[in-house]
Motif scaffolding. Sequence first.
Motif, PDB file in Angstrom:
ATOM      1  N   ARG A  36      -1.821 -11.081   5.624  1.00  3.39           N
ATOM      2  CA  ARG A  36      -2.204 -12.405   6.088  1.00  3.39           C
ATOM      3  C   ARG A  36      -1.228 -13.499   5.629  1.00  3.39           C
ATOM      4  O   ARG A  36      -1.059 -14.506   6.314  1.00  3.39           O
ATOM      5  N   THR A  37      -0.598 -13.319   4.476  1.00  5.49           N
ATOM      6  CA  THR A  37       0.331 -14.335   3.964  1.00  5.49           C
ATOM      7  C   THR A  37       1.779 -14.035   4.311  1.00  5.49           C
ATOM      8  O   THR A  37       2.674 -14.776   3.892  1.00  5.49           O
ATOM      9  N   LYS A  38       2.011 -12.944   5.061  1.00 11.38           N
ATOM     10  CA  LYS A  38       3.355 -12.584   5.529  1.00 11.38           C
ATOM     11  C   LYS A  38       4.351 -12.430   4.372  1.00 11.38           C
ATOM     12  O   LYS A  38       5.498 -12.872   4.451  1.00 11.38           O
ATOM     13  N   MET A  39       3.922 -11.765   3.294  1.00 13.99           N
ATOM     14  CA  MET A  39       4.810 -11.542   2.150  1.00 13.99           C
ATOM     15  C   MET A  39       5.630 -10.271   2.383  1.00 13.99           C
ATOM     16  O   MET A  39       5.367  -9.212   1.808  1.00 13.99           O
ATOM     17  N   ASN A  40       6.629 -10.371   3.240  1.00 19.45           N
ATOM     18  CA  ASN A  40       7.422  -9.210   3.634  1.00 19.45           C
ATOM     19  C   ASN A  40       8.226  -8.632   2.471  1.00 19.45           C
ATOM     20  O   ASN A  40       8.410  -7.426   2.379  1.00 19.45           O
ATOM     21  N   LYS A  41       8.745  -9.506   1.604  1.00 19.94           N
ATOM     22  CA  LYS A  41       9.526  -9.022   0.466  1.00 19.94           C
ATOM     23  C   LYS A  41       8.658  -8.194  -0.481  1.00 19.94           C
ATOM     24  O   LYS A  41       9.102  -7.176  -1.005  1.00 19.94           O
ATOM     25  N   LEU A  42       7.423  -8.652  -0.674  1.00 13.56           N
ATOM     26  CA  LEU A  42       6.510  -7.905  -1.544  1.00 13.56           C
ATOM     27  C   LEU A  42       6.163  -6.549  -0.944  1.00 13.56           C
ATOM     28  O   LEU A  42       6.077  -5.543  -1.666  1.00 13.56           O
ATOM     29  N   SER A  43       5.975  -6.491   0.369  1.00 10.19           N
ATOM     30  CA  SER A  43       5.677  -5.218   1.018  1.00 10.19           C
ATOM     31  C   SER A  43       6.863  -4.256   0.888  1.00 10.19           C
ATOM     32  O   SER A  43       6.676  -3.049   0.720  1.00 10.19           O
ATOM     33  N   THR A  44       8.074  -4.799   0.947  1.00  5.59           N
ATOM     34  CA  THR A  44       9.266  -3.954   0.751  1.00  5.59           C
ATOM     35  C   THR A  44       9.322  -3.425  -0.672  1.00  5.59           C
ATOM     36  O   THR A  44       9.680  -2.261  -0.897  1.00  5.59           O
ATOM     37  N   MET A  45       8.957  -4.243  -1.636  1.00  8.65           N
ATOM     38  CA  MET A  45       8.933  -3.798  -3.037  1.00  8.65           C
ATOM     39  C   MET A  45       7.904  -2.693  -3.231  1.00  8.65           C
ATOM     40  O   MET A  45       8.139  -1.734  -3.979  1.00  8.65           O
ATOM     41  N   VAL A  46       6.770  -2.815  -2.548  1.00  7.18           N
ATOM     42  CA  VAL A  46       5.742  -1.765  -2.638  1.00  7.18           C
ATOM     43  C   VAL A  46       6.290  -0.451  -2.108  1.00  7.18           C
ATOM     44  O   VAL A  46       6.073   0.619  -2.703  1.00  7.18           O
ATOM     45  N   LEU A  47       7.015  -0.513  -0.996  1.00  2.00           N
ATOM     46  CA  LEU A  47       7.600   0.696  -0.421  1.00  2.00           C
ATOM     47  C   LEU A  47       8.640   1.297  -1.362  1.00  2.00           C
ATOM     48  O   LEU A  47       8.720   2.523  -1.510  1.00  2.00           O
TER      49      LEU A  47
END
Length: 287
Positions: free
Chosen positions: A112-123
């Motif tokens: 919902r907050t469009k935190m794309n960098k955080l999602s990449t870090m999770v991956l």
Amino acid sequence: MMKETVDKTTRAKSRKRLKTAGERLVFYVAVMIITAIVIFPFLWMVLASIKTNAQVLDPQQFLIFKPYWGNYKDVFGRYDFVKPIINSAVVGVGSTLIGLLLGLPASYSIARTKMNKLSTMVLIVRFFPGIAFLLPWYMIFEKIGISDTHLALILSHLLINLPFIVWVMIPTFESLPADLEEAAKIDGCYTFQAFLRIMLPLAKPGIVTASLLSVIFSWNNFMFSLVLAGGKTKTLPLALLSFISYASIDWGALMAAAVTITLPILIASVVLQKHIIAGLTAGAVKG
């Protein structure tokens, strides 16, 4: 002139039909070959599970043989396979439930907050090899006194399952219209209430997919159990070592144990197939 035109059109249609039929034939032959290659190991495993060791090692008795059902009796009797099944179920379900409890709100917030960098870090965290965490985990568990417990295995599996659940659920929540959440808030729901009552039911396919794949990881994991488990918490992959000795391998019982491990996951995958496909393709098409 008209007749020649009709003949040319007829010949062109005939060539097109032959071409289409040829392409279909090639496609079906390719599918049959690939299917045979994929199914053969499983077929060999199932057949070997009802053979004696001598029959397993005899190529002439691959399909034609006298079934021997004593291997399954040995698996649950002599090798006591019930306890590892319970241990694997506890660890798999436990790590998956905790992963969902933490991962669903996290993935929803990221989406919902469009935190794309955080999602990449999770991956990136998901890509770290599990063996890199074994020594720290072992030392920590020994210090706090929870080595050879279900909790130790659940926490170690959670390190891999949690990033995976978050990564799978992000596109699922991104594919859900934000207008639904706004409508729920207008009706008096808080953000967390809208998440629980509206978004989670709509995200069911993704949740099923993430849950099943997480359980499969825990069910099949060998490395963590080899280092962190003991006599009380031996899981199924570790229990397979019981069939291998210095002098010989009990092939029949080993294959019966492998069928026992594979069957529950196979049944769950077939039953939940539609949800798995829907969950894996969530977010592929938007708008």
